[in-house]
Scaffold this active site. Structure first.
Site, PDB file in Angstrom:
ATOM      1  N   LYS A  21       0.478  -0.922  -0.105  1.00 25.37           N
ATOM      2  CA  LYS A  21       0.144  -0.137   0.131  1.00 25.37           C
ATOM      3  C   LYS A  21       1.146   0.880   0.290  1.00 25.37           C
ATOM      4  CE  LYS A  21      -2.298  -0.780   3.866  1.00 25.37           C
ATOM      5  NZ  LYS A  21      -1.992  -1.579   3.978  1.00 25.37           N
ATOM      6  N   ARG A  96      -9.111   1.608   8.799  1.00 24.40           N
ATOM      7  CA  ARG A  96      -8.381   0.808   9.566  1.00 24.40           C
ATOM      8  C   ARG A  96     -10.217  -0.223  10.132  1.00 24.40           C
ATOM      9  NH1 ARG A  96      -2.923   0.987   8.783  1.00 24.40           N
ATOM     10  NH2 ARG A  96      -1.543  -0.252   9.883  1.00 24.40           N
ATOM     11  N   ARG A 136      11.579  -6.537   5.091  1.00 19.35           N
ATOM     12  CA  ARG A 136      11.877  -5.146   4.728  1.00 19.35           C
ATOM     13  C   ARG A 136      12.401  -4.874   4.831  1.00 19.35           C
ATOM     14  NH1 ARG A 136       5.778  -1.966   4.548  1.00 19.35           N
ATOM     15  NH2 ARG A 136       5.806  -2.634   6.979  1.00 19.35           N
ATOM     16  N   ARG A 167      11.386  -2.018   9.965  1.00 19.61           N
ATOM     17  CA  ARG A 167      10.403  -1.315  11.212  1.00 19.61           C
ATOM     18  C   ARG A 167      10.894  -1.564  12.600  1.00 19.61           C
ATOM     19  NH1 ARG A 167       5.032   0.268   7.733  1.00 19.61           N
ATOM     20  NH2 ARG A 167       4.363  -0.453   9.977  1.00 19.61           N
ATOM     21  N   ARG A 178      -0.333  -7.717  13.790  1.00 16.99           N
ATOM     22  CA  ARG A 178      -0.501  -6.734  12.224  1.00 16.99           C
ATOM     23  C   ARG A 178      -1.946  -7.685  12.156  1.00 16.99           C
ATOM     24  NH1 ARG A 178       4.413  -4.734  10.587  1.00 16.99           N
ATOM     25  NH2 ARG A 178       2.756  -3.323   9.468  1.00 16.99           N
TER      26      ARG A 178
HETATM   27  P1  AMP Z   1       1.286   0.816   8.953  1.00 23.05           P
HETATM   28  O1  AMP Z   1       2.084   2.344   8.200  1.00 23.05           O
HETATM   29  O2  AMP Z   1      -0.124   1.944   8.234  1.00 23.05           O
HETATM   30  O3  AMP Z   1       1.277  -0.248   9.338  1.00 23.05           O
HETATM   31  O4  AMP Z   1       1.018   1.763  10.547  1.00 23.05           O
HETATM   32  C1  AMP Z   1       1.640   1.677  11.679  1.00 23.05           C
HETATM   33  C2  AMP Z   1       0.775   1.938  13.143  1.00 23.05           C
HETATM   34  O5  AMP Z   1       0.581   2.515  12.964  1.00 23.05           O
HETATM   35  C3  AMP Z   1      -0.023   0.287  12.789  1.00 23.05           C
HETATM   36  O6  AMP Z   1      -0.229  -0.964  13.493  1.00 23.05           O
HETATM   37  C4  AMP Z   1      -0.657   1.112  14.205  1.00 23.05           C
HETATM   38  O7  AMP Z   1      -0.382   0.897  15.434  1.00 23.05           O
HETATM   39  C5  AMP Z   1      -0.884   2.874  13.648  1.00 23.05           C
HETATM   40  N1  AMP Z   1      -2.019   2.663  12.845  1.00 23.05           N
HETATM   41  C6  AMP Z   1      -1.747   3.521  11.563  1.00 23.05           C
HETATM   42  N2  AMP Z   1      -2.902   3.866  11.061  1.00 23.05           N
HETATM   43  C7  AMP Z   1      -3.954   4.106  11.808  1.00 23.05           C
HETATM   44  C8  AMP Z   1      -5.507   3.888  11.748  1.00 23.05           C
HETATM   45  N3  AMP Z   1      -6.018   4.027  10.548  1.00 23.05           N
HETATM   46  N4  AMP Z   1      -5.968   3.198  12.569  1.00 23.05           N
HETATM   47  C9  AMP Z   1      -5.856   3.032  14.115  1.00 23.05           C
HETATM   48  N5  AMP Z   1      -4.148   2.979  14.021  1.00 23.05           N
HETATM   49  C10 AMP Z   1      -3.570   3.054  13.019  1.00 23.05           C
END
Ligand code: AMP
Length: 223
Positions: A21, A96, A136, A167, A178
């Protein structure tokens, strides 16, 4: 100032962690002159700054849990309410879960944007997701992603020379958490947007440019 609705698209990107994404949202946003709005990137920046938001969200992120809806929704809607001098917005990582999707719909219905125009679901097999996430690496400076397996020598970023890092939430146990959260909370949004008639499913395997071209076409075809 807002552009006329016909020239401005709100697009939601859906897909599991590791589906690509972030990579695709960055590429497509650049090509279509759209704003790339990533909730995960906004949170990571807040954590790096160590500000109030960062302190609130750090623990949730570290264990792979979702940040509470009030915090996340307010952050994203605040950004959407500011002026956007582009041809649209790609929402990467938001919504989400169903509550966030409903809050987004409500906010859009009360704004000049009216509603989301397209939801792009990037689909990738689960085995491939785990493989991608655990290999990654990202550039600390420009966020370009790379794949290296355990034991590989990891060079500097080929684009800008920045240091590559993994990360903290890509550690194997956190990856599984996740993915669990994704299948429980986020996957139902595929049906949610299908019912609204705006879902386009894109096969997320294969070469990055080819996937991006399919996404650009799907956004272009959306009404
Ligand atoms: P991502 O980079 O999109 O994988 O997001 C990393 C982390 O940020 C996730 O595992 C959540 O802890 C938090 N996060 C990102 N977007 C959201 C969302 N829309 N709702 C809740 N937590 C989020």
């Amino acid at each position: 100032m807002l552009l006329a609705k016909a020239d401005f698209k709100i697009v939601v990107f859906l897909g599991a962690p590791g589906a690509g994404k972030g990579t695709q949202a960055a590429l497509v946003a650049q090509e279509m002159q759209m704003l790339h709005l990533s909730s995960g990137d906004l949170f990571r920046r807040a954590v790096e700054r160590g500000d109030e938001l960062g302190l609130k969200v750090k623990a949730f992120m570290e264990c792979g849990a979702l940040v509470p809806d009030e915090i996340t929704t307010q952050m994203v809607l605040d950004r959407l309410s500011q002026s956007i001098d582009r041809r649209g917005v790609i929402l990467d990582g938001f919504p989400r879960n169903l509550a966030q999707a409903e809050s987004l719909d409500n906010a859009l219905a009360h704004s000049a944007y009216e509603r989301a125009d397209a939801a792009i679901y990037i689909s990738v097999e689960q085995e491939e997701l785990v493989r991608r996430l655990s290999s990654r690496w990202l550039c600390r400076l420009c966020q370009t992603p790379y794949n290296y397996r355990h034991g590989d020598a990891v060079p500097a970023c080929a684009k800008c020379g920045g240091e590559l890092y993994q990360r903290a939430d890509d550690a194997p146990q956190t990856v599984m958490r996740r993915l669990e959260v994704y299948f429980k909370d986020t996957a139902p949004l595929i049906e949610y947007y299908k019912q609204r008639g705006i879902l386009a499913e894109i096969d997320g395997s294969g070469d990055v440019a080819g996937i991006a071209a399919r996404i650009v076409k799907a956004i272009g075809d959306s009404k």
